[in-house]
Scaffold this active site. Structure first.
Site, PDB file in Angstrom:
ATOM      1  N   ARG A 124       0.818  -1.239   0.000  1.00  0.00           N
ATOM      2  CA  ARG A 124       0.000   0.000   0.000  1.00  0.00           C
ATOM      3  C   ARG A 124       0.843   1.277   0.000  1.00  0.00           C
ATOM      4  O   ARG A 124       0.383   2.340   0.402  1.00  0.00           O
ATOM      5  CB  ARG A 124      -0.980   0.037   1.168  1.00  0.00           C
ATOM      6  N   LYS A 146       3.154  11.296 -10.999  1.00  0.00           N
ATOM      7  CA  LYS A 146       2.339  10.410 -11.828  1.00  0.00           C
ATOM      8  C   LYS A 146       3.110   9.123 -12.043  1.00  0.00           C
ATOM      9  O   LYS A 146       4.256   9.160 -12.527  1.00  0.00           O
ATOM     10  CB  LYS A 146       2.051  11.054 -13.192  1.00  0.00           C
ATOM     11  N   GLU A 188       9.772  17.654 -25.089  1.00  0.00           N
ATOM     12  CA  GLU A 188       9.096  18.131 -23.870  1.00  0.00           C
ATOM     13  C   GLU A 188       9.596  19.534 -23.506  1.00  0.00           C
ATOM     14  O   GLU A 188       8.848  20.353 -22.977  1.00  0.00           O
ATOM     15  CB  GLU A 188       9.323  17.167 -22.696  1.00  0.00           C
ATOM     16  N   LYS A 230       7.582  22.713 -14.235  1.00  0.00           N
ATOM     17  CA  LYS A 230       6.850  21.498 -13.841  1.00  0.00           C
ATOM     18  C   LYS A 230       6.487  21.560 -12.360  1.00  0.00           C
ATOM     19  O   LYS A 230       5.351  21.245 -11.974  1.00  0.00           O
ATOM     20  CB  LYS A 230       7.711  20.256 -14.155  1.00  0.00           C
ATOM     21  N   GLU A 240      -4.414  17.309 -11.500  1.00  0.00           N
ATOM     22  CA  GLU A 240      -4.824  17.637 -12.873  1.00  0.00           C
ATOM     23  C   GLU A 240      -6.300  18.016 -12.975  1.00  0.00           C
ATOM     24  O   GLU A 240      -7.029  17.543 -13.841  1.00  0.00           O
ATOM     25  CB  GLU A 240      -4.505  16.462 -13.805  1.00  0.00           C
ATOM     26  N   ARG A 244      -2.579  21.680 -14.592  1.00  0.00           N
ATOM     27  CA  ARG A 244      -1.663  20.578 -14.949  1.00  0.00           C
ATOM     28  C   ARG A 244      -2.033  19.969 -16.296  1.00  0.00           C
ATOM     29  O   ARG A 244      -1.175  19.425 -16.991  1.00  0.00           O
ATOM     30  CB  ARG A 244      -1.655  19.514 -13.843  1.00  0.00           C
ATOM     31  N   ASN A 248      -0.364  18.443 -21.097  1.00  0.00           N
ATOM     32  CA  ASN A 248      -0.715  17.435 -22.094  1.00  0.00           C
ATOM     33  C   ASN A 248      -0.719  17.994 -23.515  1.00  0.00           C
ATOM     34  O   ASN A 248      -1.180  17.322 -24.441  1.00  0.00           O
ATOM     35  CB  ASN A 248      -2.093  16.830 -21.767  1.00  0.00           C
ATOM     36  N   HIS A 251      -0.041  15.779 -26.384  1.00  0.00           N
ATOM     37  CA  HIS A 251      -0.013  14.404 -25.902  1.00  0.00           C
ATOM     38  C   HIS A 251      -1.246  13.595 -26.303  1.00  0.00           C
ATOM     39  O   HIS A 251      -1.147  12.379 -26.461  1.00  0.00           O
ATOM     40  CB  HIS A 251       0.153  14.371 -24.378  1.00  0.00           C
ATOM     41  N   HIS A 255      -0.261  10.421 -28.068  1.00  0.00           N
ATOM     42  CA  HIS A 255      -0.494   9.074 -27.526  1.00  0.00           C
ATOM     43  C   HIS A 255      -1.180   8.189 -28.556  1.00  0.00           C
ATOM     44  O   HIS A 255      -0.847   7.011 -28.703  1.00  0.00           O
ATOM     45  CB  HIS A 255      -1.353   9.139 -26.255  1.00  0.00           C
ATOM     46  N   HIS A 268       8.079   8.145 -27.486  1.00  0.00           N
ATOM     47  CA  HIS A 268       7.151   9.103 -26.891  1.00  0.00           C
ATOM     48  C   HIS A 268       7.419  10.536 -27.358  1.00  0.00           C
ATOM     49  O   HIS A 268       6.505  11.243 -27.791  1.00  0.00           O
ATOM     50  CB  HIS A 268       7.237   8.989 -25.366  1.00  0.00           C
TER      51      HIS A 268
HETATM   52  N1  GLY Z   1       3.598  14.622 -17.929  1.00  0.00           N
HETATM   53  C1  GLY Z   1       2.429  15.355 -17.622  1.00  0.00           C
HETATM   54  C2  GLY Z   1       2.191  15.496 -16.161  1.00  0.00           C
HETATM   55  O1  GLY Z   1       3.020  15.111 -15.351  1.00  0.00           O
HETATM   56  O2  GLY Z   1       1.165  15.977 -15.779  1.00  0.00           O
END
Ligand code: GLY
Length: 370
Positions: A124, A146, A188, A230, A240, A244, A248, A251, A255, A268
């Site tokens: 956990r 993330k 990025e 960031k 998000e 945040r 994207n 992305h 993706h 990527h």
């Molecule tokens: N890579 C996008 C984020 O961390 O929100």
């Protein structure tokens, strides 16, 4: 050593950045406080392990950890799966790791995401340290908590938010990064410039040749600037729900392209570069930016050796659109797209006409991949 804080109340943590970080006494004393008397496992993939695993384990040994062990998994996005996570749990059990232990993810985005998820879910949740080695991991994936793995139908569809104890960013690791991986991280970096920071774009345009020559001082400055953006974004919106989502940019398109290539032909960063090109075209089409903004993005992507066309046949346009609906950013049945409304400024747009999105995809199909 520069310290940038991700500010999340009692889960706040530092991003520690230097081009000779592992020799910094300040880093040793910071980590000794976190690791004293604890067991630590360093996990790396089969590409990074031969280069840095011994050095990093020895480094941690000198940080008062009780026992330092390691594990290695086979490199590649195709291995970012629940199956690999299950084998990591077994490694953790064999090493008798418990909730007092610490795990270190040493590597690029795949390693940070997957090992972070293993740390988030084992017993956990156990604490972990991000030690990025790829440019993409330095500037993006190692920061913000993330974690997750891919499913065959889409990227990062299983995961958890699990913030690290620290991000340990020694930019000297960038010296050995394969060329293609390096270029992908630059996608990025361009993303931050386009969505947040027009002066970063101007700087990148000025020093692009030195960046491609990997001048370490410049790379460190670049990592610092991106880490700042960031950290600020995550501090304001960890889960998000707002700002945040701007990260994207490129992305959702990217993706879909990456999944259609079955994670193999495009990596990527390349997929994100193509996705940003589609998003910028759509922003122009909607009258949100002047074509010159899109053209500057295109020029810097090309200078960094990144593709701006998908290389997929035009007939696959509708499939790309369909795949976009499998993304996590879909709300109800509406795509949530990040578009530009100025150089260095972006916003989330919902309910864009599907025909216009399809045109933006179609316009970037065909050749142009490295
Ligand atoms: N890579 C996008 C984020 O961390 O929100």
């Amino acid at each position: 050593m520069r310290t940038i804080t991700v500010d999340l109340a009692d889960r706040s943590y530092p991003i520690l950045i230097s081009n000779e970080l592992l020799s910094e006494p300040q880093l040793r004393s910071f980590l000794a406080e976190k690791l004293s008397g604890k067991n630590l496992m360093v996990v790396a993939d089969s590409n990074v392990a031969p280069l840095y695993l011994n050095q990093v384990c020895e480094f941690f040994q000198g940080c008062s950890a009780k026992k330092v062990v390691s594990a290695v998994f086979t490199a590649g996005e195709v291995n970012k799966t629940l199956g690999t996570v299950a084998s990591l749990y077994q490694e953790f059990l064999d090493a008798r790791l418990d909730r007092t232990s610490v795990i270190c993810a040493l590597g690029g985005g795949v390693t940070g995401d997957m090992v972070g998820f293993a740390a988030a879910s084992y017993m956990r949740g156990v604490p972990f340290i991000q030690m990025p080695t790829s440019l993409m991991a330095f500037v993006d994936s190692s920061i913000g908590g993330k974690t997750g793995v891919d499913l065959p139908v889409g990227k990062n569809l299983v995961g958890a938010f699990h913030q690290p104890l620290a991000v340990v960013s020694d930019t000297s690791f960038l010296k050995t990064l394969p060329e293609r991986e390096f270029r992908c991280g630059l996608a990025e970096v361009v993303k931050y410039a386009m969505i947040f920071d027009s002066s970063l774009l101007t700087w990148l345009e000025d020093v692009s040749a030195s960046i491609m020559n990997r001048e370490l001082e410049l790379l460190t400055k670049m990592v610092e600037t991106c880490s700042y953006w960031k950290a600020r974004t995550v501090s304001e919106d960890e889960r998000e729900k707002g700002g945040r989502a701007l990260l994207n940019y490129g992305h959702t398109f990217g993706h879909a392209i990456e999944v259609l290539g079955e994670y193999s032909s495009l990596n990527h960063g390349e997929a994100v570069a193509i996705g940003m090109s589609m998003a910028a075209d759509l922003s122009v089409e909607l009258g949100m930016i002047e074509p010159e903004v899109r053209d500057r993005q295109e020029r810097i992507l090309e200078r960094f050796g990144l593709p701006v066309r998908s290389g997929l046949p035009e007939e696959k346009t509708k499939e790309v659109l369909q795949k976009m609906f499998a993304d996590k950013k879909v709300e109800g049945q509406q795509l949530r797209l990040v578009l530009l409304d100025a150089l260095g400024h972006s916003l989330v747009v919902r309910g864009v006409d599907l025909g216009l999105i399809e045109n933006a995809i179609r316009g970037r199909m065909g050749d142009g991949c490295p």
